[in-house]
Write an enzyme that holds these catalytic residues in place. Structure first.
Site, mmCIF file in Angstrom:
data_model
loop_
_atom_site.group_PDB
_atom_site.id
_atom_site.type_symbol
_atom_site.label_atom_id
_atom_site.label_comp_id
_atom_site.label_asym_id
_atom_site.label_seq_id
_atom_site.Cartn_x
_atom_site.Cartn_y
_atom_site.Cartn_z
ATOM 1 N N ASP A 101 3.212 6.876 -14.754
ATOM 2 C CA ASP A 101 3.264 5.667 -15.575
ATOM 3 C C ASP A 101 2.455 4.592 -14.857
ATOM 4 O OD1 ASP A 101 5.254 5.466 -13.523
ATOM 5 O OD2 ASP A 101 6.189 3.801 -14.604
ATOM 6 N N GLU A 116 8.257 5.066 -12.595
ATOM 7 C CA GLU A 116 8.296 4.444 -11.260
ATOM 8 C C GLU A 116 8.092 2.939 -11.346
ATOM 9 O OE1 GLU A 116 6.834 2.798 -7.470
ATOM 10 O OE2 GLU A 116 5.796 2.831 -9.391
HETATM 11 C C1 LIG Z 1 -1.342 -3.838 10.518
HETATM 12 C C2 LIG Z 1 -1.549 -3.151 9.272
HETATM 13 C C3 LIG Z 1 -2.141 -3.952 8.139
HETATM 14 C C4 LIG Z 1 -2.183 -3.169 6.888
HETATM 15 C C5 LIG Z 1 -1.774 -3.926 5.693
HETATM 16 C C6 LIG Z 1 -1.161 -3.060 4.658
HETATM 17 C C7 LIG Z 1 -1.417 -3.555 3.297
HETATM 18 C C8 LIG Z 1 -0.710 -2.803 2.241
HETATM 19 C C9 LIG Z 1 -1.625 -1.912 1.539
HETATM 20 C C10 LIG Z 1 -1.268 -1.154 0.532
HETATM 21 C C11 LIG Z 1 0.070 -1.142 -0.082
HETATM 22 C C12 LIG Z 1 -0.066 -0.666 -1.500
HETATM 23 C C13 LIG Z 1 1.198 -0.194 -2.041
HETATM 24 C C14 LIG Z 1 0.926 0.585 -3.296
HETATM 25 C C15 LIG Z 1 2.176 1.118 -3.896
HETATM 26 C C16 LIG Z 1 2.534 0.349 -5.117
HETATM 27 C C17 LIG Z 1 3.840 0.821 -5.677
HETATM 28 C C18 LIG Z 1 4.380 -0.153 -6.695
HETATM 29 O O1 LIG Z 1 3.656 -0.836 -7.352
HETATM 30 N N1 LIG Z 1 5.699 -0.226 -6.814
HETATM 31 C C19 LIG Z 1 6.380 -1.167 -7.668
HETATM 32 C C20 LIG Z 1 7.705 -0.560 -8.038
HETATM 33 C C21 LIG Z 1 8.481 -1.388 -8.959
HETATM 34 C C22 LIG Z 1 9.873 -0.841 -9.131
HETATM 35 C C23 LIG Z 1 10.711 -1.728 -10.005
HETATM 36 N N2 LIG Z 1 11.418 -2.687 -9.264
HETATM 37 C C24 LIG Z 1 6.621 -2.457 -6.901
HETATM 38 O O2 LIG Z 1 6.794 -2.423 -5.684
HETATM 39 O O3 LIG Z 1 6.646 -3.513 -7.520
HETATM 40 ZN ZN LIG Z 2 2.775 3.296 -7.769
HETATM 41 ZN ZN LIG Z 3 2.554 0.174 -9.153
#
Ligand SMILES: CCCCCCCC/C=C\CCCCCCCC(=O)N[C@@H](CCCCN)C(=O)O
Ligand SMILES: [Zn+2]
Ligand SMILES: [Zn+2]
Length: 529
Positions: free
Chosen positions: A153, A217
């Site tokens: 999704d 998700e």
């Molecule tokens: C020292 C290290 C520096 C690195 C920095 C890291 C930066 C982060 C990079 C990427 C993170 C991306 C995460 C991608 C996953 C996204 C999942 C998502 O969108 N989940 C939703 C779920 C919602 C559920 C309902 N409540 C969300 O979190 O909103």
């Molecule tokens: Zn995701």
């Molecule tokens: Zn997402």
């Protein structure tokens, strides 16, 4: 010929053990009878004595299949992803999703990966109407199974601001464009694609594994992942580890670090959706009271925005992340990161300077919804604001609520918890952690240009939290290079993946599955025995 031998092997196996969950140890990882051992010896004997039985590779999966794909396969790989992007599987809210598209996506997977969905090694189940669970049966039941996860999704994508329509799946300048190319249809398709290519090459795994593909998700995973998890728990399954979305091969995220590094997240932040509400008596705007519901609420949310939650830098896996990264930096950052016992106060301040690294050191506060007012000449009776907190692994929902109450410090502001969950426990990343070690080895072989692999924190949430009851090895990693601009495109505009990045993702999973078969537990040192 190999195909015929496979049929014979499976007929032989199923005759010996009508319960296909097998010998030695079942899918729940429990030991079963000694007849298994005898049977395995029989198969081995038949093979060694040169009978028409199965080859040793089919039994032990010993020799590797190289991850090289023909031109024709490379075209099919990218076309399959483009087709997946074109299906608008949008989760709008907890109540509303495009169910027609979700069902169509299920049909699409069956069409583009016929070998996976017709394999006698694989059991396919639809769970919660649209999610999918595949159980891939390995030949060695003594090996504890693992799980690969992804979701199909996506969040909504209004067309404004996009270079190409978000559900076109168009290829332009070496990139496939569209909603879901990074979050997270790339993983759904790459997992199935890698398995399809392995099966076409007559691969038969030693270690059993599950593939869990969620359909909700983006709105919490309650109808998909949570149901799959309950099903596996009822079957007594324990997982050696699982791999889900949530982290990447990072490029240009830290100042002065030009080389990419792979971050495998071993922790995931918790979340709290909190609604603040103020009720006041309505009236005529020509004679307003000293304070209105809007004014009181605005002041409260402003205090919350202006008062960041405490910096938790000293606790959690981030210190280890920076320590490992320190040798990639030049002077003076290498000294600062390498000597946190001395420079922790400075480094923790440095991390706060950027909104992404800031999210790694504290519980974040995001004001996301504000509603108030009914008419320009009416004093509003009600004002409501919703705040999304992402909870640092070293804090709890309760602690955050307590901090919020103290910051708001106004009894007229009511607090209503809409949803909350605690941060996930930190998964192991030491030399004995099979999931972490397997990912690390595979990263090093598929991406030789990546010098360093570090454990990290996932600042967003994933479906993996629903499986915490099945394993203590939850690893969040997408084998894809990501820059800050790519990070902004996730849930934003112009989400895209390069064809090269996607091909490498398929290659990575192709290798990972094989590595899971040949992984050798580290031998403990004598003093540990
Ligand atoms: C020292 C290290 C520096 C690195 C920095 C890291 C930066 C982060 C990079 C990427 C993170 C991306 C995460 C991608 C996953 C996204 C999942 C998502 O969108 N989940 C939703 C779920 C919602 C559920 C309902 N409540 C969300 O979190 O909103
Ligand atoms: Zn995701
Ligand atoms: Zn997402």
């Amino acid at each position: 010929m190999i195909g015929q031998r496979r049929v014979r092997l499976w007929t032989f196996r199923s005759k010996l053990w009508p319960d296909w969950r097998g010998l030695g140890r079942d899918m729940a990882g429990r030991c079963v009878s000694g007849r298994a051992l005898i049977a395995a010896l029989l198969i081995l004997l038949a093979t060694v004595s040169g009978s028409t039985g199965p080859s040793s590779r089919e039994i032990w999966g010993a020799s590797r299949i190289p991850s090289q794909f023909s031109e024709e396969e490379r075209v099919a790989i990218k076309e399959a992803l483009k087709g997946a992007i074109q299906i608008p599987t949008v989760s709008f809210s907890h109540e509303e999703s495009n169910t027609t598209a979700l069902a169509e996506f299920g049909e699409y997977m069956r069409k583009v990966f016929p070998t996976v969905f017709h394999s006698s090694l694989i059991r396919h189940e639809v769970v919660g109407t649209y999610s999918h669970l595949l159980t891939v049966q390995g030949s060695d039941p003594s090996l504890q199974p693992y799980m690969l996860m992804a979701h199909f999704d996506v969040v909504p994508a209004p067309e404004e601001g996009w270079d190409v329509p978000p559900f076109s799946g168009l290829e332009r300048d070496g990139f496939i464009h569209g909603r879901g190319t990074l979050d997270n249809k790339n993983s759904v398709m790459a997992i199935l694609q890698a398995l399809e290519l392995l099966l076409i090459r007559n691969y038969s795994p030693r270690r059993s594994f599950f593939i869990a593909l969620g359909h909700d998700e983006e709105v919490s995973g309650i109808k998909g992942a949570q149901k799959i998890s309950a099903l596996l728990q009822a079957r007594g399954v324990r997982l050696a580890f699982l791999v889900d979305e949530g982290s990447f091969i990072m490029e240009d995220f830290l100042p002065n670090l030009k080389k990419p590094f792979a971050m495998i997240s071993v922790a995931e932040k918790g979340a709290l959706d909190l609604m603040l509400q103020v009720n006041m008596t309505p009236g005529h705007s020509s004679a307003p009271p000293k304070e209105t519901s809007i004014g009181i609420l605005s002041a409260a949310v402003s205090r919350l925005e202006q008062t960041p939650m405490p910096n938790m830098f000293g606790s959690g896996p981030l210190k280890q992340t920076l320590k490992l990264l320190s040798r990639e930096f030049s002077f003076p950052t290498n000294i600062l990161f390498g000597n946190l016992w001395l420079f922790q106060p400075i480094v923790s301040r440095l991390m706060e300077r950027n909104h992404i690294t800031n999210a790694l050191v504290r519980t974040t506060t995001a004001l996301t919804i504000f509603n108030a007012g009914v008419k320009v000449n009416v004093i509003p009776p009600l004002a409501q604001a919703t705040i999304n907190f992402r909870i640092h692994p070293s804090q709890t929902v309760r602690e955050v609520l307590e901090l919020v109450k103290n910051i708001v410090a106004d009894d007229r502001v009511q607090l209503h918890v809409l949803r909350s969950f605690e941060p996930l426990p930190v998964s192991p990343s030491d030399a004995t952690a099979i999931g972490y070690q397997l990912l690390q080895q595979t990263i090093q072989s598929v991406f030789p240009e990546v010098n360093i692999v570090v454990p990290g924190i996932c600042i967003a949430n994933t479906d993996s939290r629903h499986y915490a009851n099945l394993t203590n090895g939850i690893y969040l990693f997408n084998p894809v290079f990501l820059q800050p601009q790519g990070f902004s495109s996730i849930h934003g505009i112009n989400e895209k993946i390069s064809v090269r990045n996607y091909e490498n993702q398929v290659k990575f999973i192709f290798e990972l599955i094989q590595n899971a078969d040949t992984y050798k537990e580290p031998v403990p040192h004598l003093h540990e025995l």
